[in-house]
Design a protein around this motif. Structure first.
Motif, PDB file in Angstrom:
ATOM      1  N   LEU A  33      -5.109  17.361 -19.942  1.00 33.88           N
ATOM      2  CA  LEU A  33      -5.612  18.569 -20.579  1.00 33.88           C
ATOM      3  C   LEU A  33      -4.774  19.769 -20.181  1.00 33.88           C
ATOM      4  O   LEU A  33      -4.389  19.909 -19.029  1.00 33.88           O
ATOM      5  CB  LEU A  33      -7.071  18.818 -20.188  1.00 33.88           C
ATOM      6  CG  LEU A  33      -8.063  17.707 -20.556  1.00 33.88           C
ATOM      7  CD1 LEU A  33      -9.453  18.073 -20.052  1.00 33.88           C
ATOM      8  CD2 LEU A  33      -8.076  17.453 -22.039  1.00 33.88           C
ATOM      9  N   ASP A  34      -4.481  20.637 -21.147  1.00 33.70           N
ATOM     10  CA  ASP A  34      -3.764  21.865 -20.818  1.00 33.70           C
ATOM     11  C   ASP A  34      -4.757  22.952 -20.454  1.00 33.70           C
ATOM     12  O   ASP A  34      -5.955  22.692 -20.300  1.00 33.70           O
ATOM     13  CB  ASP A  34      -2.836  22.282 -21.963  1.00 33.70           C
ATOM     14  CG  ASP A  34      -3.596  22.650 -23.230  1.00 33.70           C
ATOM     15  OD1 ASP A  34      -4.842  22.590 -23.211  1.00 33.70           O
ATOM     16  OD2 ASP A  34      -2.941  23.004 -24.220  1.00 33.70           O
ATOM     17  N   GLU A  35      -4.285  24.216 -20.348  1.00 35.59           N
ATOM     18  CA  GLU A  35      -5.143  25.314 -19.902  1.00 35.59           C
ATOM     19  C   GLU A  35      -6.316  25.577 -20.850  1.00 35.59           C
ATOM     20  O   GLU A  35      -7.381  26.014 -20.441  1.00 35.59           O
ATOM     21  CB  GLU A  35      -4.324  26.613 -19.755  1.00 35.59           C
ATOM     22  CG  GLU A  35      -3.230  26.560 -18.728  1.00 35.59           C
ATOM     23  CD  GLU A  35      -1.933  26.005 -19.307  1.00 35.59           C
ATOM     24  OE1 GLU A  35      -1.680  26.112 -20.526  1.00 35.59           O
ATOM     25  OE2 GLU A  35      -1.175  25.435 -18.527  1.00 35.59           O
ATOM     26  N   THR A  36      -6.130  25.322 -22.141  1.00 36.29           N
ATOM     27  CA  THR A  36      -7.190  25.598 -23.117  1.00 36.29           C
ATOM     28  C   THR A  36      -8.170  24.451 -23.246  1.00 36.29           C
ATOM     29  O   THR A  36      -9.159  24.563 -23.956  1.00 36.29           O
ATOM     30  CB  THR A  36      -6.567  25.893 -24.501  1.00 36.29           C
ATOM     31  OG1 THR A  36      -5.883  24.722 -24.948  1.00 36.29           O
ATOM     32  CG2 THR A  36      -5.620  27.076 -24.436  1.00 36.29           C
ATOM     33  N   GLY A  37      -7.915  23.340 -22.613  1.00 36.81           N
ATOM     34  CA  GLY A  37      -8.790  22.184 -22.706  1.00 36.81           C
ATOM     35  C   GLY A  37      -8.361  21.204 -23.770  1.00 36.81           C
ATOM     36  O   GLY A  37      -9.034  20.217 -24.011  1.00 36.81           O
ATOM     37  N   GLU A  38      -7.256  21.498 -24.450  1.00 40.36           N
ATOM     38  CA  GLU A  38      -6.731  20.602 -25.471  1.00 40.36           C
ATOM     39  C   GLU A  38      -6.064  19.389 -24.802  1.00 40.36           C
ATOM     40  O   GLU A  38      -5.415  19.522 -23.782  1.00 40.36           O
ATOM     41  CB  GLU A  38      -5.706  21.336 -26.338  1.00 40.36           C
ATOM     42  CG  GLU A  38      -6.266  22.483 -27.125  1.00 40.36           C
ATOM     43  CD  GLU A  38      -7.034  22.019 -28.345  1.00 40.36           C
ATOM     44  OE1 GLU A  38      -6.640  21.010 -28.948  1.00 40.36           O
ATOM     45  OE2 GLU A  38      -8.031  22.671 -28.675  1.00 40.36           O
TER      46      GLU A  38
END
Length: 118
Positions: free
Chosen positions: A7-12
């Motif tokens: 997961l990246d910072e945005t939760g994607e």
């Protein structure tokens, strides 16, 4: 190396794919202690300095300390070990010869043998 489900910072959810390969290795010649670089044909390897040319030589290990016991200490330990073996065998023989005396019978010769064996 593949990593899916990160997961990246945005939760994607993102997918990461990395390819780690080494095309050059250092090997020691079996008949001598020389170490040299071996290149695999058609492959380029980028070294720490950013070049694709291998270093001239692999630097030797400097100041390697294997923490080994020197020969004087080793001889002293072997002499003490021999002395312990001699005393152990001597006390075992003494116990066998005196096994019928009251003091050795009270000390149980089998137990004394076990002490001599260690």
């Amino acid at each position: 190396y593949n990593s899916i489900g990160v997961l990246d910072e945005t939760g994607e959810s993102i997918s990461i794919e990395l390819e780690l390969t080494s095309h050059t290795t250092a090997v020691a010649d079996s008949e001598s202690s020389d170490i040299s670089w071996v290149n695999f044909p058609g492959k380029a390897y980028r070294y720490a300095d950013g070049s694709t040319e291998p270093p001239l030589t692999i630097p030797p290990k400097i100041g390697e300390n294997l923490n080994q016991i020197n020969s004087g200490q080793r001889i002293a330990v072997y002499m003490m070990m021999a002395l312990i073996f001699i005393f152990s065998i001597g006390f075992t023989v003494w116990t066998y010869w005196n096994r019928k005396t009251p003091i050795v019978r009270a000390s149980q010769p089998f137990f004394l043998y076990m002490i001599c064996i260690g």
